[in-house]
Enzyme design. Sequence first.
Site, PDB file in Angstrom:
ATOM      1  N   ASP A  79       0.871  -1.166   0.000  1.00 12.40           N
ATOM      2  CA  ASP A  79       0.000   0.000   0.000  1.00 12.40           C
ATOM      3  C   ASP A  79       0.918   1.228   0.000  1.00 12.40           C
ATOM      4  O   ASP A  79       2.118   1.112   0.281  1.00 12.40           O
ATOM      5  CB  ASP A  79      -0.884  -0.044   1.250  1.00 12.40           C
ATOM      6  CG  ASP A  79      -1.705   1.208   1.435  1.00 12.40           C
ATOM      7  OD1 ASP A  79      -2.324   1.659   0.453  1.00 12.40           O
ATOM      8  OD2 ASP A  79      -1.725   1.738   2.560  1.00 12.40           O
TER       9      ASP A  79
ATOM     10  N   ASP B  50      -0.086   5.140   1.078  1.00 10.66           N
ATOM     11  CA  ASP B  50      -0.301   6.020   2.232  1.00 10.66           C
ATOM     12  C   ASP B  50      -0.398   5.214   3.518  1.00 10.66           C
ATOM     13  O   ASP B  50      -1.201   4.291   3.621  1.00 10.66           O
ATOM     14  CB  ASP B  50      -1.586   6.829   2.049  1.00 10.66           C
ATOM     15  CG  ASP B  50      -1.545   7.715   0.821  1.00 10.66           C
ATOM     16  OD1 ASP B  50      -0.717   8.634   0.804  1.00 10.66           O
ATOM     17  OD2 ASP B  50      -2.327   7.474  -0.115  1.00 10.66           O
TER      18      ASP B  50
ATOM     19  N   ASP C 258     -11.175  16.903  13.179  1.00 12.68           N
ATOM     20  CA  ASP C 258     -10.075  17.019  14.137  1.00 12.68           C
ATOM     21  C   ASP C 258      -8.913  16.102  13.764  1.00 12.68           C
ATOM     22  O   ASP C 258      -7.755  16.437  13.972  1.00 12.68           O
ATOM     23  CB  ASP C 258     -10.561  16.672  15.556  1.00 12.68           C
ATOM     24  CG  ASP C 258     -11.554  17.699  16.073  1.00 12.68           C
ATOM     25  OD1 ASP C 258     -11.457  18.873  15.659  1.00 12.68           O
ATOM     26  OD2 ASP C 258     -12.418  17.328  16.883  1.00 12.68           O
ATOM     27  N   ASN C 259      -9.240  14.928  13.221  1.00 14.30           N
ATOM     28  CA  ASN C 259      -8.220  13.933  12.898  1.00 14.30           C
ATOM     29  C   ASN C 259      -8.418  13.423  11.474  1.00 14.30           C
ATOM     30  O   ASN C 259      -9.239  12.545  11.229  1.00 14.30           O
ATOM     31  CB  ASN C 259      -8.290  12.777  13.905  1.00 14.30           C
ATOM     32  CG  ASN C 259      -7.229  11.728  13.660  1.00 14.30           C
ATOM     33  OD1 ASN C 259      -6.317  11.927  12.849  1.00 14.30           O
ATOM     34  ND2 ASN C 259      -7.324  10.607  14.361  1.00 14.30           N
TER      35      ASN C 259
ATOM     36  N   TYR D 237      -9.516   9.122   8.181  1.00 10.91           N
ATOM     37  CA  TYR D 237     -10.301   9.064   6.948  1.00 10.91           C
ATOM     38  C   TYR D 237      -9.460   8.669   5.734  1.00 10.91           C
ATOM     39  O   TYR D 237      -9.982   8.530   4.637  1.00 10.91           O
ATOM     40  CB  TYR D 237     -10.946  10.427   6.673  1.00 10.91           C
ATOM     41  CG  TYR D 237     -11.895  10.886   7.746  1.00 10.91           C
ATOM     42  CD1 TYR D 237     -13.140  10.282   7.901  1.00 10.91           C
ATOM     43  CD2 TYR D 237     -11.544  11.915   8.618  1.00 10.91           C
ATOM     44  CE1 TYR D 237     -14.014  10.703   8.886  1.00 10.91           C
ATOM     45  CE2 TYR D 237     -12.415  12.346   9.613  1.00 10.91           C
ATOM     46  CZ  TYR D 237     -13.645  11.735   9.741  1.00 10.91           C
ATOM     47  OH  TYR D 237     -14.503  12.146  10.719  1.00 10.91           O
TER      48      TYR D 237
ATOM     49  N   ASP E  43      -1.881  -0.972   5.891  1.00 10.91           N
ATOM     50  CA  ASP E  43      -2.231  -0.522   7.243  1.00 10.91           C
ATOM     51  C   ASP E  43      -3.732  -0.457   7.505  1.00 10.91           C
ATOM     52  O   ASP E  43      -4.141   0.016   8.565  1.00 10.91           O
ATOM     53  CB  ASP E  43      -1.606   0.851   7.524  1.00 10.91           C
ATOM     54  CG  ASP E  43      -2.201   1.945   6.642  1.00 10.91           C
ATOM     55  OD1 ASP E  43      -2.304   1.714   5.421  1.00 10.91           O
ATOM     56  OD2 ASP E  43      -2.559   3.012   7.166  1.00 10.91           O
TER      57      ASP E  43
END
Length: 213
Positions: free
Chosen positions: A7, A9, A38-39, A43, A162
């Site tokens: 993968d 990213d 916020d994070n 996503y 991941d």
Amino acid sequence: MRVILFDLDGTLIDSAKDIALALEKTLKELGLEEYYPDNVTKYIGGGVRALLEKVLKDKFREEYVEVFRKHYLENPVVYTKPYPEIPYTLEALKSKGFKLAVVSNKLEELSKKILDILNLSGYFDLIVGGDTFGEKKPSPTPVLKTLEILGEEPEKALIVGDTDADIEAGKRAGTKTALALWGYVKLNSQIPDFTLSRPSDLVKLMDNHIVEF
């Protein structure tokens, strides 16, 4: 084991800051700044459309995808860098004769551009994106098509990623799977065959013949 699929990213590169920057510019242009999360890292992994759908929910419009891509393509590697040990790991695996490929949900052109800028593209026999075969992970199609081009069977392959999408794609394709714990790690229902705490663990995995050659 003769081929290792990666993968992009959260596995080879830490691109979260640049993705967050492109998202911030996109939402500002659209007048939707209040939707900035916020994070952002939670996503990342399913491609641009999935990112915007999760962030904007019922405010999402198809044309917003191109707005994001415009901003991201302008500056894809401001903060992005390979994770520590990635260059060493790729060099070591390549020297041992493994075929290496990237199977990303990013656009193929963008994936290649980023890897070129980071001087990593030369390690790979093939780089494919979410638009290469018309389907994205967790579909097994990108994995199977990549292996077909490389002339390898799924039983001789390992996919490293991941997220659930990476592990599910590998399992559905019939490859071995390894979870990259140094990445953004979004794993719910999928159970990988192996877990890797750091990139160099992959070299040890191959050296120790834990995976049959």
